[in-house]
Design an enzyme around this catalytic site. Structure first.
Site, PDB file in Angstrom:
ATOM      1  N   GLY A 160       0.790  -1.218   0.000  1.00  0.00           N
ATOM      2  CA  GLY A 160       0.000   0.000   0.000  1.00  0.00           C
ATOM      3  C   GLY A 160       0.821   1.266   0.000  1.00  0.00           C
ATOM      4  O   GLY A 160       0.464   2.243  -0.660  1.00  0.00           O
ATOM      5  N   THR A 174       4.945 -15.040   0.065  1.00  0.00           N
ATOM      6  CA  THR A 174       6.209 -14.593   0.650  1.00  0.00           C
ATOM      7  C   THR A 174       6.028 -13.447   1.647  1.00  0.00           C
ATOM      8  O   THR A 174       7.002 -12.815   2.057  1.00  0.00           O
ATOM      9  CB  THR A 174       7.180 -14.153  -0.464  1.00  0.00           C
ATOM     10  OG1 THR A 174       6.514 -13.237  -1.346  1.00  0.00           O
ATOM     11  CG2 THR A 174       7.659 -15.344  -1.271  1.00  0.00           C
ATOM     12  N   LYS A 228      -7.662   6.987  -3.954  1.00  0.00           N
ATOM     13  CA  LYS A 228      -6.914   7.951  -3.148  1.00  0.00           C
ATOM     14  C   LYS A 228      -5.417   7.642  -3.178  1.00  0.00           C
ATOM     15  O   LYS A 228      -5.008   6.486  -3.199  1.00  0.00           O
ATOM     16  CB  LYS A 228      -7.411   7.935  -1.698  1.00  0.00           C
ATOM     17  CG  LYS A 228      -8.818   8.439  -1.540  1.00  0.00           C
ATOM     18  CD  LYS A 228      -9.156   8.787  -0.103  1.00  0.00           C
ATOM     19  CE  LYS A 228      -9.197   7.578   0.787  1.00  0.00           C
ATOM     20  NZ  LYS A 228      -9.678   7.921   2.156  1.00  0.00           N
TER      21      LYS A 228
END
Length: 391
Positions: free
Chosen positions: A130, A197, A167
């Site tokens: 993110g 992983t 956003k």
């Protein structure tokens, strides 16, 4: 002269009768695709290339990739592009909440400029979690006032949260995501094979956002998480029955809330659940407390507030706590009983929501309501109760 509209009905210029003032009306359609796809960089998989075919059959891709992801998958990604005859221009970044800043954005912008990126036809691909996707999206929104980009999320949090909306943001002024923009990707390609992983704590971290969306608006998703969270964590979401269903429900729930309100013109948003207090705590506790962990603690605190208001039952809170334990998420943190920080966090939420609280609270698992009359005493009592994990 009477007021009159120039150039169409949906968009145009309203010329007022005094001929000295104008009102401009315009709309910008937003279309982007979110797709679950396994094995995205398998040489036989042409999903990414097919989706980029509108870019005049681009012969080069500009890739910004998280360093840890590059360590694990860089060779496979380069092999994929070489197999398909695509030239790759890669920037590798070490991304974290501590380095999610303007300096990182400028390094991406310099990469775009150094490679003479064309304004529309050079696919920009962000591959990472993110934080990385926020950085790439923000840079893409700034460069030449906005260029297209593609999101390829690689951790749990990003797959069903960061990659889904429009956003972008960086941390600034001691606050999380204080600077940012709304800039939709062209595509978001969700490949859960990357989760193989991801270490267990960061898988659990991502599950904090699953908990949020389930408690506030999807009882069926909550039931799935209640029954299967430990298995999903143990298998890194690699089973072929429950994991795709959980991801699909989470993504659909997020998009269902986001799509009618992409630019947040409506400030009452159910998906702000879990973000009423957590942004401040997360920033103050870095790197001790991860985003999803902070969100989960906020969820539990908000449930405690809802309990005291008669909106949910103790049995439902126990279900939430049991599911959090199965997700390896914390049930307490010292910051969540600090009265000064709680007060500061609530005040910041009021500023963010334009002078009102607009706090989403669960009214039973899977349903919600908004309140604007929360007293600080309610918050403090709920926080003190939350510190007793056996209650």
């Amino acid at each position: 002269m009477n007021d009159r509209l120039i150039a169409g009905s949906a968009t145009g210029i309203l010329l007022h009768k005094d001929s000295k003032s104008w009102c401009v009306s315009a709309s910008q359609p937003v279309t982007y695709e979110v797709q679950q796809v396994d094995g995205l960089f398998d040489c036989k998989n042409k999903t990414l290339l097919d989706l980029c075919s509108d870019s005049k059959k681009a012969t080069r891709h500009i890739v910004i990739i998280d360093k840890r992801v590059d360590d694990f998958y860089g060779a496979d990604i380069r092999r994929y592009y070489a197999h398909h005859g695509i030239h790759l221009y890669t920037l590798t970044l070490s991304s974290s909440e501590e380095t999610k800043d303007m300096a990182a954005v400028m390094s991406i912008v310099r990469h775009l400029e150094a490679n003479n990126v064309r304004r529309r036809s050079d696919p920009i691909v962000g591959i990472g979690g993110g934080v990385l996707l926020d950085l790439v999206g923000f840079a893409a929104s700034l460069y030449r006032r906005g260029i297209p980009y593609i999101k390829v999320p690689t951790n749990a949090m990003a797959i069903w949260d960061a990659a889904v909306g429009i956003k972008t943001a960086i941390n600034a002024l001691g606050r999380r995501n204080r600077l940012g923009s709304y800039h939709a990707p062209s595509k978001a390609l969700l490949d859960r094979s990357f989760l193989k992983t991801v270490d267990r704590r960061h898988l659990a971290n991502g599950m904090g956002e699953l908990l949020k969306i389930a408690v506030i608006k999807d009882a069926q998703l909550f039931n799935l998480l209640e029954q299967h969270s430990k298995m999903l964590l143990d298998t890194a979401f690699q089973d072929n029955l429950i994991a795709p269903k959980v991801i699909s429900r989470a993504v659909h729930g997020m998009l269902e809330e986001l799509a009618p309100n992409l630019w947040e013109t409506i400030l009452e948003r159910s998906v702000d659940f879990g973000h009423s207090f957590s942004p401040l705590f997360e920033m103050r506790a870095l790197p001790e407390l991860l985003h999803g962990e902070a969100v989960a603690l906020d969820v539990l605190l908000s449930c405690r507030i809802a309990l005291r208001r008669g909106l949910i039952t103790q049995k439902e809170i126990n279900r939430v706590k049991s599911t959090m334990r199965a997700m390896d998420l914390p049930l307490t943190h010292r910051f969540f009983c600090d009265p000064h920080m709680l007060q500061e966090a609530l005040a910041d939420t009021v500023c963010h929501c334009d002078g009102m609280q607009r706090l989403p609270l669960p009214s039973g698992v899977g349903k919600y309501t908004f309140i604007n009359d929360l007293s600080f005493n309610e918050v403090q009592v709920a926080a003190e109760e939350m510190m007793n994990v056996n209650e």
